[in-house]
Scaffold this motif. Sequence first.
Motif, short mmCIF file in Angstrom:
data_model
loop_
_atom_site.label_atom_id
_atom_site.label_comp_id
_atom_site.label_asym_id
_atom_site.label_seq_id
_atom_site.Cartn_x
_atom_site.Cartn_y
_atom_site.Cartn_z
N PHE A 47 46.05 59.97 30.65
CA PHE A 47 46.88 60.01 29.46
C PHE A 47 46.50 61.29 28.74
O PHE A 47 45.32 61.59 28.61
CB PHE A 47 46.60 58.82 28.52
N ILE A 48 47.47 62.02 28.26
CA ILE A 48 47.17 63.28 27.58
C ILE A 48 46.38 63.01 26.30
O ILE A 48 45.35 63.63 26.06
CB ILE A 48 48.46 64.07 27.27
N ASN A 49 46.87 62.07 25.50
CA ASN A 49 46.19 61.73 24.25
C ASN A 49 46.74 60.39 23.76
O ASN A 49 47.47 59.71 24.48
CB ASN A 49 46.35 62.84 23.20
N MET A 50 46.37 60.02 22.57
CA MET A 50 46.76 58.71 22.05
C MET A 50 48.28 58.56 21.89
O MET A 50 48.81 57.47 21.95
CB MET A 50 46.06 58.44 20.71
N PHE A 51 48.98 59.67 21.73
CA PHE A 51 50.42 59.61 21.54
C PHE A 51 51.15 59.05 22.76
O PHE A 51 52.22 58.46 22.63
CB PHE A 51 51.00 60.99 21.19
N ASN A 87 43.47 64.57 18.95
CA ASN A 87 44.77 64.42 19.62
C ASN A 87 45.68 65.59 19.32
O ASN A 87 45.96 65.88 18.15
CB ASN A 87 45.45 63.13 19.16
N GLY A 88 46.17 66.25 20.35
CA GLY A 88 47.09 67.36 20.21
C GLY A 88 46.40 68.65 19.79
O GLY A 88 45.29 68.62 19.25
N VAL A 95 40.65 69.32 25.73
CA VAL A 95 40.79 68.76 27.07
C VAL A 95 41.90 67.73 26.98
O VAL A 95 41.79 66.75 26.23
CB VAL A 95 39.47 68.12 27.56
N TYR A 96 42.96 67.94 27.74
CA TYR A 96 44.16 67.11 27.60
C TYR A 96 44.16 65.91 28.54
O TYR A 96 45.05 65.72 29.36
CB TYR A 96 45.41 67.99 27.72
#
Length: 135
Positions: A47-51, A87-88, A95-96
């Motif tokens: 997952f890239i981030n929480m979004f 995030n972002g 680190v994505y």
Amino acid sequence: MDPCVFCRIVQRVEPAFTVYEDKHVMAFLDNNPFSVGHTLVIPKRHFINMFDMDEDTLCEVIAVVHTLVKRYEKKMGMSGVDILNLNGSDGQQTVYHFHMHIIPRTKDDHLVPWIETIPRVKVDLRSVQTRLKED
């Protein structure tokens, strides 16, 4: 080869000092730690981030963070902990692949309280509350 360094760690292509692993989550020591025991906790799925992350996976990750915090308190004598997630790019994520930092703290660790370095903003709290409340 997968460009994501954390995915490569999960795939055992890159080395890591793993301190916890189950079917969905992995935790390993940060290569550039802020304190002794600084740990990164990641979902094994990318997952890239929480979004872009689902709630179930987030719950699994935070449950492992809690388990490790309790373990570190007992085994390392930490008297405090910073839990950090960025995030972002505007949130300073570099680190994505979603990850949470566990940064053990002690009374004399000499880490600067990061929150003190951030200027405060003036804001109308009522207007922010109105915008954020559920319809």
